[in-house]
Design an enzyme around this catalytic site. Structure first.
Site, PDB file in Angstrom:
ATOM      1  N   LYS A 115     -33.310 111.566 -11.619  1.00 45.99           N
ATOM      2  CA  LYS A 115     -32.578 110.487 -11.755  1.00 45.99           C
ATOM      3  C   LYS A 115     -31.143 110.829 -13.434  1.00 45.99           C
ATOM      4  O   LYS A 115     -29.872 110.899 -12.767  1.00 45.99           O
ATOM      5  CB  LYS A 115     -33.232 109.156 -12.678  1.00 45.99           C
ATOM      6  CG  LYS A 115     -32.193 107.870 -12.958  1.00 45.99           C
ATOM      7  CD  LYS A 115     -32.395 106.241 -13.214  1.00 45.99           C
ATOM      8  CE  LYS A 115     -33.234 106.715 -14.661  1.00 45.99           C
ATOM      9  NZ  LYS A 115     -32.068 106.369 -15.036  1.00 45.99           N
ATOM     10  N   ASP A 116     -32.099 112.080 -13.841  1.00 44.90           N
ATOM     11  CA  ASP A 116     -31.321 112.983 -14.478  1.00 44.90           C
ATOM     12  C   ASP A 116     -31.000 114.176 -13.752  1.00 44.90           C
ATOM     13  O   ASP A 116     -31.566 115.002 -14.418  1.00 44.90           O
ATOM     14  CB  ASP A 116     -31.977 112.728 -16.190  1.00 44.90           C
ATOM     15  CG  ASP A 116     -31.895 111.843 -16.837  1.00 44.90           C
ATOM     16  OD1 ASP A 116     -31.136 110.772 -17.016  1.00 44.90           O
ATOM     17  OD2 ASP A 116     -33.633 111.144 -17.429  1.00 44.90           O
ATOM     18  N   ALA A 134     -40.767 104.804 -24.480  1.00 44.34           N
ATOM     19  CA  ALA A 134     -40.635 103.331 -23.640  1.00 44.34           C
ATOM     20  C   ALA A 134     -40.682 103.501 -21.942  1.00 44.34           C
ATOM     21  O   ALA A 134     -40.027 103.618 -21.643  1.00 44.34           O
ATOM     22  CB  ALA A 134     -39.185 103.413 -23.913  1.00 44.34           C
ATOM     23  N   LEU A 135     -42.540 103.490 -22.254  1.00 43.62           N
ATOM     24  CA  LEU A 135     -42.634 103.953 -20.562  1.00 43.62           C
ATOM     25  C   LEU A 135     -42.374 103.165 -19.338  1.00 43.62           C
ATOM     26  O   LEU A 135     -42.525 101.260 -20.152  1.00 43.62           O
ATOM     27  CB  LEU A 135     -44.271 104.917 -20.915  1.00 43.62           C
ATOM     28  CG  LEU A 135     -44.409 105.997 -21.320  1.00 43.62           C
ATOM     29  CD1 LEU A 135     -45.439 106.707 -21.264  1.00 43.62           C
ATOM     30  CD2 LEU A 135     -43.143 107.317 -21.641  1.00 43.62           C
ATOM     31  N   HIS A 166     -41.507 106.551 -15.296  1.00 42.61           N
ATOM     32  CA  HIS A 166     -42.342 108.191 -15.896  1.00 42.61           C
ATOM     33  C   HIS A 166     -44.252 107.324 -15.414  1.00 42.61           C
ATOM     34  O   HIS A 166     -44.170 109.179 -15.282  1.00 42.61           O
ATOM     35  CB  HIS A 166     -42.481 107.164 -17.591  1.00 42.61           C
ATOM     36  CG  HIS A 166     -41.549 107.804 -17.375  1.00 42.61           C
ATOM     37  ND1 HIS A 166     -40.816 106.227 -18.452  1.00 42.61           N
ATOM     38  CD2 HIS A 166     -40.738 108.122 -18.962  1.00 42.61           C
ATOM     39  CE1 HIS A 166     -40.100 106.001 -19.291  1.00 42.61           C
ATOM     40  NE2 HIS A 166     -40.000 108.079 -19.190  1.00 42.61           N
ATOM     41  N   GLN A 202     -30.659 114.986 -29.401  1.00 42.77           N
ATOM     42  CA  GLN A 202     -29.492 114.765 -28.611  1.00 42.77           C
ATOM     43  C   GLN A 202     -29.098 113.198 -28.253  1.00 42.77           C
ATOM     44  O   GLN A 202     -28.630 113.056 -27.252  1.00 42.77           O
ATOM     45  CB  GLN A 202     -30.681 114.570 -26.849  1.00 42.77           C
ATOM     46  CG  GLN A 202     -31.742 113.258 -27.043  1.00 42.77           C
ATOM     47  CD  GLN A 202     -33.046 113.510 -25.870  1.00 42.77           C
ATOM     48  OE1 GLN A 202     -33.535 115.146 -25.964  1.00 42.77           O
ATOM     49  NE2 GLN A 202     -32.644 112.861 -24.674  1.00 42.77           N
ATOM     50  N   MET A 239     -39.419 110.068 -24.151  1.00 44.09           N
ATOM     51  CA  MET A 239     -39.127 109.073 -26.067  1.00 44.09           C
ATOM     52  C   MET A 239     -39.401 108.186 -25.745  1.00 44.09           C
ATOM     53  O   MET A 239     -39.551 107.113 -26.323  1.00 44.09           O
ATOM     54  CB  MET A 239     -37.564 109.591 -25.854  1.00 44.09           C
ATOM     55  CG  MET A 239     -36.641 110.901 -25.533  1.00 44.09           C
ATOM     56  SD  MET A 239     -35.203 111.035 -26.973  1.00 44.09           S
ATOM     57  CE  MET A 239     -34.416 109.991 -25.880  1.00 44.09           C
TER      58      MET A 239
HETATM   59  O1  PAF Z   1     -35.206 112.978 -20.614  1.00 43.36           O
HETATM   60  C1  PAF Z   1     -35.662 112.562 -21.543  1.00 43.36           C
HETATM   61  O2  PAF Z   1     -36.243 111.319 -22.148  1.00 43.36           O
HETATM   62  C2  PAF Z   1     -35.244 113.027 -22.750  1.00 43.36           C
HETATM   63  O3  PAF Z   1     -34.042 113.683 -22.903  1.00 43.36           O
HETATM   64  C3  PAF Z   1     -36.495 114.245 -22.930  1.00 43.36           C
HETATM   65  C4  PAF Z   1     -36.571 115.454 -22.014  1.00 43.36           C
HETATM   66  C5  PAF Z   1     -37.888 113.766 -23.049  1.00 43.36           C
HETATM   67  C6  PAF Z   1     -35.969 115.282 -24.187  1.00 43.36           C
HETATM   68  O4  PAF Z   1     -36.204 114.271 -25.047  1.00 43.36           O
END
Ligand code: PAF
Length: 292
Positions: free
Chosen positions: A160-161, A42-43, A47, A71, A40
């Site tokens: 992390k997620d 904001a790298l 990332h 989301q 999304m």
């Molecule tokens: O982890 C994220 O940044 C978001 O949940 C993703 C996987 C890009 C989906 O929008």
């Protein structure tokens, strides 16, 4: 503009429409592989580590930058989500040549878009699912849609997620998608804090206070096995309260199903969310070595 209707910024080619991205990817030979990192924006450093891994393992790497409205369960979080494409491209250009897909909301969700409806069961309602209702339905849908557009060989997700990784793997299994999901290790700052775009919102004192999160996870790992998972949870929460953050949840879960466990299993993981002021911070750690 290139033949593929892309804006060339540094070494990244930026596509905003699914069609132009697909033409670019179709021009490659059949045996080339595509590594995909959905983001999304904001790298940050975390990332970039995933991009580097994807560059090593694939012929091409696509990074999507799309703030997915479905989301977010709070309108103000969606509105205040940082958006700076130029800064993101600069970071991406510092690690290599990637193909960037930065679509509009209309491009991702055209009028005839069909929502994917899969019952995620406890995976969708525990931990993040409990505190962010509807979040994983949004994640599952956008990832499925992005996979349809990009048709990657592999897709990279940071653990992390960890719950997001489990949800995406479940979705891929359910729709029988050929995409290989690659879970990637948590990238940490030298202090031990998990790398996150949210860390930018912490001042110097808060960056120190936030270390109670990783300290609590290490504490839990130190006492696991001598105690039951439930006792470990209680002691870990007590330990966390020595710091100044507010706990949202601390759970010890099965590594694959993410169900709460009552007996230790290889790969058992502790997941934690705490608030440092307004900033919600999330982390996890394997407490018991897995059998891998
Ligand atoms: O982890 C994220 O940044 C978001 O949940 C993703 C996987 C890009 C989906 O929008």
């Amino acid at each position: 503009m290139s033949a593929f209707n892309a804006l060339k910024m540094g070494e990244s080619q930026v596509f905003t429409s699914a069609k132009s991205l697909q033409s670019r990817l179709d021009s490659e030979s059949n045996n080339s592989t595509v590594g995909f990192l959905p983001t999304m924006g904001a790298l940050h450093h975390g990332h970039l580590e995933l991009v580097k891994q994807a560059l090593q393992e694939n012929t091409h790497v696509v990074v999507s930058i799309f703030v997915n409205p479905t989301q977010f369960n709070k309108a103000e979080d969606l509105e205040s989500y940082p958006r700076d494409l130029e800064a993101d491209l600069k970071l991406l250009n510092s690690v290599g040549d990637v193909i960037v897909f930065a679509p509009s909301v209309e491009e991702v969700y055209p009028e005839d878009y069909q929502n994917l409806s899969i019952d995620l069961g406890a995976l969708g309602t525990s931990m993040e699912g409990e505190f962010r209702p509807g979040h994983f339905a949004g994640v599952m849908n956008v990832v499925n849609r992005l996979f349809d557009i990009v048709q990657p060989t592999r897709a990279y997700f940071g653990i992390k997620d960890v719950q997001q990784v489990a949800v995406v793997q479940y979705m891929v299994d359910q729709v029988q998608s050929p995409v290989e999901i690659v879970p990637s290790a948590i990238v940490r700052e030298p202090s031990g804090l998990a790398s996150s775009s949210r860390n930018y919102r912490l001042n110097e004192d808060q960056l120190n206070e936030a270390l109670i999160i990783i300290d609590t996870l290490h504490f839990a790992r130190g006492i696991a096995r001598q105690l039951s998972p439930q006792e470990t949870k209680v002691k870990a929460i007590e330990f966390f309260k020595n710091g100044s953050l507010e706990i949202e949840y601390f759970e010890i879960v099965h590594p694959r199903t993410l169900e709460f466990i009552t007996e230790w299993v290889p790969g058992a993981r502790a997941c934690i969310v705490g608030y440092c002021g307004e900033v919600r911070l999330l982390d996890n750690l394997e407490l018991i070595p897995s059998n891998k």
